[in-house]
Design a protein around this motif. Structure first.
Motif, PDB file in Angstrom:
ATOM      1  N   GLU A 288       0.826  -1.224   0.000  1.00 26.10           N
ATOM      2  CA  GLU A 288       0.000   0.000   0.000  1.00 26.10           C
ATOM      3  C   GLU A 288       0.859   1.272   0.000  1.00 26.10           C
TER       4      GLU A 288
ATOM      5  N   GLU B 296      -8.601   7.376  -2.006  1.00 26.19           N
ATOM      6  CA  GLU B 296      -8.553   5.944  -1.616  1.00 26.19           C
ATOM      7  C   GLU B 296      -7.106   5.457  -1.582  1.00 26.19           C
TER       8      GLU B 296
ATOM      9  N   ALA C  99      -5.208   4.407   1.907  1.00 33.16           N
ATOM     10  CA  ALA C  99      -4.736   3.009   2.033  1.00 33.16           C
ATOM     11  C   ALA C  99      -3.258   2.981   2.427  1.00 33.16           C
TER      12      ALA C  99
ATOM     13  N   ASP D  75      -2.507   0.443   6.347  1.00 28.58           N
ATOM     14  CA  ASP D  75      -2.182  -0.820   5.669  1.00 28.58           C
ATOM     15  C   ASP D  75      -2.835  -2.001   6.377  1.00 28.58           C
ATOM     16  N   SER D  76      -3.037  -3.057   5.598  1.00 28.89           N
ATOM     17  CA  SER D  76      -3.807  -4.191   6.126  1.00 28.89           C
ATOM     18  C   SER D  76      -3.041  -4.933   7.226  1.00 28.89           C
TER      19      SER D  76
END
Ligand code: SAH
Ligand code: AVI
Length: 334
Positions: free
Chosen positions: A63, A209, A213, A217-218
């Motif tokens: 990201e 977006e 992101a 971050d995931s």
């Protein structure tokens, strides 16, 4: 500060300008920041040893496009940047892990490299030293003169007995507010001689977006990085922040073209800061602003640089227009 003798010395030397000043600076900054109505802690306190490592991990996240996009620009353009520089001092402000400078050092080639000294400048002594050692393993005999200093106050320490190429990469300039930007660019402009060059990395305005992101971050590494600032305050100022009382928040403020990172209290919190003899209360939902990360356009970059008598001579972006390198001269020089 250090100046080079006619013979460029090989190997690593370090000049630590912050040794005795850091403890006082963090005490003053945290006392001021946590007493304001919008509580804040300056983002330079992210970068202890753990924070510097977490930032390196952020740079590897899918990201976080700025790091890889800037590297692709350097891969492509280092030969021409080096051609217009020649040799002298390669000064890198906020050098961190030194990943990016390698493209320029490679492009110098052995002859110019032997006439060049790399001057990394960083508040993080551990990151500076570790990455200098790594660099010397890659380029034995190269000259590295590290400066542990604060680039918001210490630019007068930069050497001036040879031509300089000053690099400020990663869009770290985006972490300054208006007043800090003005002060920083004015001080930088004052250190630049006619033949010096300034290479500035700038993250550009893009769809919200993508921006959000990059800071959410995931794997939640950015959240860890953000919360690390509480560890730093606990350690340096004998405070009792509990990470679990706060959550990571990062959002794009379109009207200001900036990402803001906050730590939000998830319940009412009371924190004691031993070295400041201070108790701080947080209501549920109240935040600490830990970082702004401004995004630029060519026009906004040109305007801030002009105000400091600096002129863009080259503007290079990746194909998507996500990140830019501005090559800059002093307006009285060039
Ligand atoms: N230039 C690198 C690292 C960017 S992270 C890159 O593009 O990847 C920001 C770096 O600036 C960190 O290494 C941090 O320790 C350093 N830094 C932050 N504030 C600073 C300050 N006020 N003075 C000197 N260094 C600072
Ligand atoms: C160093 N600086 C330019 C980074 C940025 O994007 O503003 C720091 C960072 N904060 C969260 N992720 C990365």
């Amino acid at each position: 500060m250090f100046q080079l003798s006619p013979q460029i010395p090989s190997g690593f030397r370090k000049y630590d300008h912050l040794k005795t000043r850091m403890a006082r600076a963090i005490a003053e900054d945290v006392a001021t920041g946590l007493s304001a109505s919008q509580k804040s802690i300056p983002s330079k306190y992210f970068y202890d040893e753990r924070g510097s490592m977490l930032f390196e991990e952020i740079c590897r996240l899918p990201e976080y496009y700025p790091a890889r996009t800037e590297i692709s620009l350097l891969r492509q353009n280092s030969p021409s940047i080096v051609r217009s520089f020649g040799h002298g001092y390669l000064v890198e402000l906020g050098s961190g892990a030194n990943w990016k400078i390698r493209y320029l050092i490679d492009a110098l080639g052995p002859e110019k490299r032997s006439k060049t000294c790399y001057v990394p400048v960083d508040v993080s002594s551990s990151a500076l030293e570790a990455s200098a050692m790594e660099l010397l393993r890659m380029y034995p005999g190269f000259c590295v003169q590290g400066l542990v200093a604060d680039f918001t106050t210490d630019l007068h320490l930069l050497p001036d007995d040879r031509r300089k190429l000053i690099l400020f990469l990663g869009s770290t300039i985006g972490n300054f507010d208006d007043a800090q930007t003005e002060l920083f660019l004015r001080a930088l402009s004052n250190t630049m001689q006619n033949e010096d060059r300034f290479l500035l990395g700038l993250d550009l305005v893009k769809p919200v977006e993508i921006l959000e992101a990059a800071y959410n971050d995931s794997r939640q590494i950015t959240a860890e990085f953000n919360k690390n600032i509480l560890h730093v305050v606990n350690r340096e100022l004998d405070a009792d922040f509990n990470q679990n009382d706060f959550e990571h928040l990062a959002m794009y403020i379109e009207a200001k073209n900036e990402i803001q990172m906050h730590l939000k209290a998830v319940r009412p919190v009371e924190v004691h800061i031993g070295k400041l003899h201070m108790t701080v209360f947080f209501e549920e939902g109240e935040t600490i602003l830990t970082e702004i990360s401004r995004k630029f356009t060519f026009e906004s970059a040109e305007k801030m640089l002009h105000a400091a008598d600096l002129e863009i001579t080259d503007w290079r972006t990746d194909a998507a227009g996500w990140f830019a390198h501005a090559e800059i001269v002093h307006r009285n020089g060039g």
